[in-house]
Design a protein around this motif. Structure first.
Motif, PDB file in Angstrom:
ATOM      1  N   TRP A 295      17.344   4.237  -6.498  1.00 40.40           N
ATOM      2  CA  TRP A 295      16.693   5.151  -6.890  1.00 40.40           C
ATOM      3  C   TRP A 295      15.152   5.578  -6.761  1.00 40.40           C
ATOM      4  N   SER A 296      14.691   4.289  -7.186  1.00 39.33           N
ATOM      5  CA  SER A 296      13.067   3.798  -7.507  1.00 39.33           C
ATOM      6  C   SER A 296      12.864   3.019  -6.377  1.00 39.33           C
ATOM      7  N   ILE A 297      13.864   2.537  -5.916  1.00 43.73           N
ATOM      8  CA  ILE A 297      13.338   1.612  -5.043  1.00 43.73           C
ATOM      9  C   ILE A 297      13.600   2.032  -4.041  1.00 43.73           C
ATOM     10  N   PHE A 298      13.914   3.285  -3.369  1.00 44.12           N
ATOM     11  CA  PHE A 298      13.714   4.430  -2.646  1.00 44.12           C
ATOM     12  C   PHE A 298      12.879   5.063  -2.631  1.00 44.12           C
ATOM     13  N   ARG A 299      12.552   5.436  -3.285  1.00 45.90           N
ATOM     14  CA  ARG A 299      11.325   6.127  -3.603  1.00 45.90           C
ATOM     15  C   ARG A 299      10.016   5.210  -3.752  1.00 45.90           C
ATOM     16  N   TYR A 300       9.972   4.417  -4.006  1.00 52.18           N
ATOM     17  CA  TYR A 300       8.604   3.784  -4.142  1.00 52.18           C
ATOM     18  C   TYR A 300       8.590   2.389  -3.098  1.00 52.18           C
ATOM     19  N   ILE A 301       9.326   1.734  -2.826  1.00 58.56           N
ATOM     20  CA  ILE A 301       9.017   0.572  -2.412  1.00 58.56           C
ATOM     21  C   ILE A 301       9.775   1.492  -0.351  1.00 58.56           C
ATOM     22  N   GLN A 302      11.094   1.984   0.004  1.00 57.11           N
ATOM     23  CA  GLN A 302      10.937   2.319   0.548  1.00 57.11           C
ATOM     24  C   GLN A 302      10.057   3.582   1.771  1.00 57.11           C
ATOM     25  N   MET A 303      10.304   4.471   0.778  1.00 57.35           N
ATOM     26  CA  MET A 303       9.553   5.820   1.112  1.00 57.35           C
ATOM     27  C   MET A 303       8.183   5.444   1.475  1.00 57.35           C
ATOM     28  N   PRO A 304       7.561   4.754   0.783  1.00 57.89           N
ATOM     29  CA  PRO A 304       6.048   4.994   1.655  1.00 57.89           C
ATOM     30  C   PRO A 304       5.685   4.014   2.855  1.00 57.89           C
ATOM     31  N   LYS A 305       6.528   3.452   3.038  1.00 55.91           N
ATOM     32  CA  LYS A 305       6.617   2.319   5.237  1.00 55.91           C
ATOM     33  C   LYS A 305       7.346   3.410   5.154  1.00 55.91           C
ATOM     34  N   LEU A 306       8.643   4.221   4.981  1.00 51.59           N
ATOM     35  CA  LEU A 306       8.884   5.153   6.946  1.00 51.59           C
ATOM     36  C   LEU A 306       8.522   5.681   7.039  1.00 51.59           C
ATOM     37  N   LYS A 307       7.204   6.936   5.915  1.00 47.26           N
ATOM     38  CA  LYS A 307       6.437   7.718   6.200  1.00 47.26           C
ATOM     39  C   LYS A 307       5.738   7.330   7.479  1.00 47.26           C
ATOM     40  N   GLY A 308       5.672   6.341   7.787  1.00 45.19           N
ATOM     41  CA  GLY A 308       4.726   6.111   9.267  1.00 45.19           C
ATOM     42  C   GLY A 308       5.939   7.262  10.405  1.00 45.19           C
ATOM     43  N   VAL A 309       6.787   6.094  10.390  1.00 46.06           N
ATOM     44  CA  VAL A 309       7.916   5.876  11.150  1.00 46.06           C
ATOM     45  C   VAL A 309       8.486   7.555  11.628  1.00 46.06           C
ATOM     46  N   LEU A 310       7.973   8.319  10.099  1.00 49.27           N
ATOM     47  CA  LEU A 310       9.331   9.436  10.089  1.00 49.27           C
ATOM     48  C   LEU A 310       8.291  10.276  11.127  1.00 49.27           C
ATOM     49  N   VAL A 311       7.001  10.070  10.668  1.00 56.97           N
ATOM     50  CA  VAL A 311       5.750  11.383  11.086  1.00 56.97           C
ATOM     51  C   VAL A 311       6.716  10.999  12.804  1.00 56.97           C
ATOM     52  N   ILE A 312       6.786   9.886  13.108  1.00 55.70           N
ATOM     53  CA  ILE A 312       7.441  10.201  14.707  1.00 55.70           C
ATOM     54  C   ILE A 312       8.389  10.568  14.939  1.00 55.70           C
TER      55      ILE A 312
END
Lengths: 289, 91, 273
Positions: free
Chosen positions: A194-211
C-alpha cells in the motif's frame, strides 16, 4: 526546457492554423449565424434575436438530457479510473505477456464505435446473446430494450468495456517510467505494497491520470454512436445523451435555429470544462519544473 | 457561395468586434510583451488568459441572464464590457 | 519478501485474466456468430457454431456495395493520416522549440477542437463541404477528421519532440545544415516511434468515427460503418452478415496495433512520461 522566443515559428504553425480554421471557424461562425435566425430555406430567413436561446434554455427535455449526460460522465469516471489503475498495476512489466496484454487491452479501442454498439446489442440480448441469456438463466430479470434501468446499465457497462483500456494503458505507461531503484529502496525499507502505491506509484501516476480524466470525461460527454446503435436512446429517452438530442434536432427534424443555439451552449460547456482541465495540466507541469 | 452561411448584421458585428479585439491584443503583445502576474484571479495569468476568461465568463453571464431573467440584453452586454475591462486591468 | 511478492503476483494475474476475459467475451461472441447461419443464430444459444460456415464472409467479399465500404474507409483513413502528419510535424516542432506570440492560446484552441462534440459541427460541415463541392468525396471526410486528429497529433508529437535535447538542433545548425535538411534527415528519424504512435492515433480516431463520415457521404465514399446499417432488411436483421462485417472491421486495428506494440505504452501517455 528553455524555449527561444521566435515569432517566425508562426510559419511552421500556419498550415495547421489554416486547416483547422477552415474546418472549425467557418462552421462555428455559421452556427452562430443560424442561432439567431428562423431559417426556412437558402433564401428565406428571419432574424429572431435570442428567441431560440430562450426556448432552448427553458426546454425540459434538454435539461433532462444535460443532467443525464453529467450523471453518465461521472459514473463513467467513477468506474473506469479505479478499474484502469487496477488493471495497469496488475499488468506484467516485460516479456511476451506484456505484449499480449497490451494488444488485448488496445483491442476495444480500435473497433469502430458503431460495431461496439452492434457487439453489445447482440451480446446483451436475451434470446441470442451470451450476456443477456446468461443473466436471464441465472434468474435475473434483464431486458435492455424494455427496462430503462437495464438499458442505462448496459450502456455504462459497454462504455467501461470500451474505454477502461485507455485509462489502463495511460497508467501503465506512467508506471513504466518509475525507475526500478525506487522499488528496491522500498524493499529494503520493508514498505508495504500500500505504501509503495501511495508514495511511489501514485505521484508518478498523477500526470497521466489528469490526461485520462480529461480524455474520458470529454469523450463520454460527446458519446453518440454506441448508445445510438445499442438502444437508439430508448426505452423512452432514458439513454438519450446530449449529442443524440442534438443530432435528432439537426438532422431528424431539421430545426436549424434551435439546433444551432443548442450547439453553441453545448460547445460553451465543453470549452469551459476543457479550459479547466488544461489549466490544471499546465500548472502541474509548472510545479514539476 | 457565402449565402449558406446566412450572415446577419448583428452576428457580423459580433465577429468583427472579436476579430478587432484579437488583432489589437496581438499588436499590443508585440509592441509590449506582457508579464505573467497574479491579480484577483487565484492563478497567475497573462493578458491573453484574462481576455479568454473574460470572454468565456461573459458568454455564460449572457446565458444565465437569458435563462433566469427578462432583463434587456443591452444591460447585460454593458455589464459584461465593464467586467471584461476590470478583469483585464485588475485580474 | 519474495514469497509475499509471489503470492501477491498470483492474485494479480488472476485479476488481470478476469479482466481480459471480460474484454474478449463480447468479441468472441461476435466471431462465433459470424460463422453461424442465421437459422442457427435465431434457433437458440450455441457456444460454438454447429454448422460452421463461411457464407457470411462470402456475401461480403462478393458484393461490391459491401467491400467498397472497406475500400472507402481505408481511403479516407489513409488520407487523414498523411495530412495530419504533414501539417502536425512542423507545428509540433514550433511548439516544442520556440516561444511565439499567442502560442499557448493557439495550443489550447487546437485542443478545444479535439474536445468539441462532432455533433456540434454536423450541420455546418454538411453545408460547408457541399458549397465547396467536396460532399461525398473521401477528402471531405479526411478533412473533417483532421479537425479532431490534428490537435491530438500535435500534442503527442510535441511531447516526443521535447524529449530530444536542443543541443542536437544547435549542433546541426552550426554544422551548416539548413532547417529542412536537418528536419528531414536528422530530426524525423530520431522521433520515429513518436511518428508511429501519432499515425496510430490518427488511424484510431478516423477508423472508429461514424457520425461525420456518415453525414458527409452518400454513395461514392460511403464508409463501411454506414453500410452496416443496411443489414436491417424486410426479413429483420441479417445477424450473420452483420457479425461478419463487424469482425472484418476489427482486423485492420489488430494489424496496426501489432506494428506499434512496443511504442504504444509511451504513446498513450502522449509522449509525456
Amino acid at each position: 526546457m528553455n524555449k527561444t522566443p521566435n515569432n517566425k515559428a508562426w510559419w511552421l504553425v500556419l498550415p495547421v492554423f489554416l486547416l483547422v480554421a477552415f474546418s472549425a471557424l467557418i462552421p462555428l461562425m455559421t452556427v452562430v449565424n443560424y442561432s439567431v435566425q428562423d431559417i426556412f430555406d437558402q433564401n428565406t430567413a428571419y432574424f429572431v434575436g435570442i428567441e431560440w436561446y430562450q426556448e432552448i434554455l427553458q426546454d425540459e427535455r434538454l435539461r433532462e438530457s444535460l443532467f443525464r449526460q453529467f450523471g453518465f460522465s461521472f459514473a463513467v469516471l467513477a468506474i473506469e479510473i479505479p478499474l484502469g489503475i487496477f488493471v495497469a498495476l496488475t499488468m506484467p512489466k516485460q516479456g511476451w505477456q506484456a505484449s499480449v496484454s497490451l494488444i488485448l487491452l488496445a483491442l476495444p479501442l480500435l473497433i469502430p464505435w458503431n460495431v461496439v454498439g452492434t457487439i453489445w446489442q447482440v451480446f446483451a440480448r436475451g434470446d441470442i446473446g451470451l450476456f443477456g441469456w446468461g443473466l436471464n438463466s441465472l434468474g435475473v430479470d434483464y431486458n435492455y430494450t424494455a427496462n430503462s434501468v437495464d438499458a442505462w446499465l448496459t450502456v455504462l457497462l459497454m462504455d467501461v468495456w470500451h474505454w477502461t483500456s485507455l485509462v489502463a494503458l495511460l497508467c501503465y505507461s506512467g508506471l513504466r517510467a518509475i525507475p526500478e531503484a525506487y522499488y528496491q529502496a522500498a524493499q529494503i525499507d520493508r514498505a508495504s505494497s500500500w505504501s509503495i502505491f501511495r508514495y511511489i506509484q501514485m505521484p508518478k501516476l498523477k500526470g497521466v491520470l489528469v490526461i485520462a480524466v480529461l480524455l474520458r470525461f470529454m469523450d463520454s460527454f460527446m458519446i453518440y454512436t454506441e448508445p445510438f446503435v445499442l438502444t437508439g436512446g430508448g426505452p423512452g429517452s432514458s439513454t438519450t445523451f446530449l449529442s443524440q438530442t442534438l443530432a435528432q434536432m439537426a438532422i431528424g427534424q431539421f430545426d436549424l435555429g434551435p439546433a444551432a443555439a443548442f450547439s453553441l451552449i453545448y460547445f460553451l460547456i465543453v470549452l469551459l470544462l476543457s479550459w479547466l482541465f488544461f489549466t490544471t495540466i499546465t500548472h502541474m507541469d509548472k510545479d514539476k519544473s | 457561395m457565402l449565402n449558406w452561411m446566412a450572415w446577419t448584421q448583428p452576428t457580423a458585428l459580433f465577429f468583427g468586434a472579436i476579430a478587432l479585439i484579437l488583432i489589437s491584443m496581438t499588436v499590443w503583445e508585440i509592441k509590449r510583451p506582457c508579464v505573467e502576474r497574479k491579480g484577483f484571479i487565484p492563478i497567475t495569468t497573462t493578458r491573453g488568459d484574462r481576455l479568454f476568461i473574460g470572454l468565456l465568463s461573459s458568454a455564460f453571464i449572457h446565458l444565465i441572464a437569458i435563462a433566469t431573467t427578462e432583463v434587456s440584453l443591452y444591460w447585460v452586454l454593458g455589464a459584461c464590457i465593464v467586467w471584461l475591462i476590470s478583469l483585464l486591468r485588475f485580474g | 519478501m519474495s514469497i509475499i511478492r509471489e503470492k501477491g503476483s498470483k492474485r494479480k494475474a488472476l485479476g488481470l485474466i478476469a479482466y481480459m476475459v471480460f474484454v474478449l467475451l463480447p468479441i468472441y461472441w461476435l466471431l462465433n456468430m459470424s460463422f453461424k447461419t442465421n437459422e442457427e443464430i435465431l434457433s437458440g444459444l450455441t457456444l460454438w457454431p454447429n454448422d460452421f460456415t463461411f457464407d457470411n464472409y462470402i456475401t461480403i467479399f462478393t458484393d461490391a456495395s459491401w467491400y467498397m465500404g472497406y475500400v472507402n474507409s481505408m481511403t479516407y483513413v489513409a488520407m487523414n493520416m498523411v495530412i495530419t502528419l504533414l501539417v502536425a510535424l512542423p507545428a509540433a516542432y514550433a511548439f516544442s522549440r520556440y516561444k511565439f506570440v499567442g502560442d499557448k492560446h493557439l495550443f489550447f484552441w487546437l485542443l478545444s477542437n479535439r474536445m468539441a462534440p462532432p455533433a456540434v459541427f454536423l450541420l455546418p460541415f454538411f453545408q460547408l463541404y457541399s458549397s465547396v463541392g467536396l460532399f461525398d468525396t473521401h477528402l471531405a471526410v479526411a478533412l473533417a477528421h483532421c479537425l479532431f486528429s490534428i490537435p491530438l497529433a500535435v500534442w503527442i508529437l510535441e511531447g516526443f519532440m521535447s524529449g530530444v535535447p536542443r543541443e542536437i538542433d544547435e549542433t546541426a545548425y552550426i554544422d551548416g545544415y539548413s532547417f529542412s535538411r536537418f528536419f528531414i534527415t536528422i530530426f524525423i528519424p530520431m522521433i520515429r516511434s513518436g511518428i508511429g504512435v501519432t499515425a496510430f492515433f490518427s488511424f484510431m480516431f478516423s477508423w472508429v468515427e461514424l457520425l461525420l463520415a456518415r453525414t458527409l457521404t452518400s454513395v461514392e465514399a460511403k464508409p463501411i460503418s454506414a453500410i452496416m446499417t443496411r443489414t436491417v432488411g424486410a426479413t429483420g436483421i441479417d445477424w450473420g452478415v452483420l457479425a461478419a462485417a463487424g469482425v472484418l472491421t476489427i482486423i485492420p486495428g489488430v494489424l496496426v496495433i501489432w506494428f506499434v506494440r512496443n511504442h504504444v505504452a509511451k504513446g498513450f501517455a502522449l509522449g509525456r512520461v
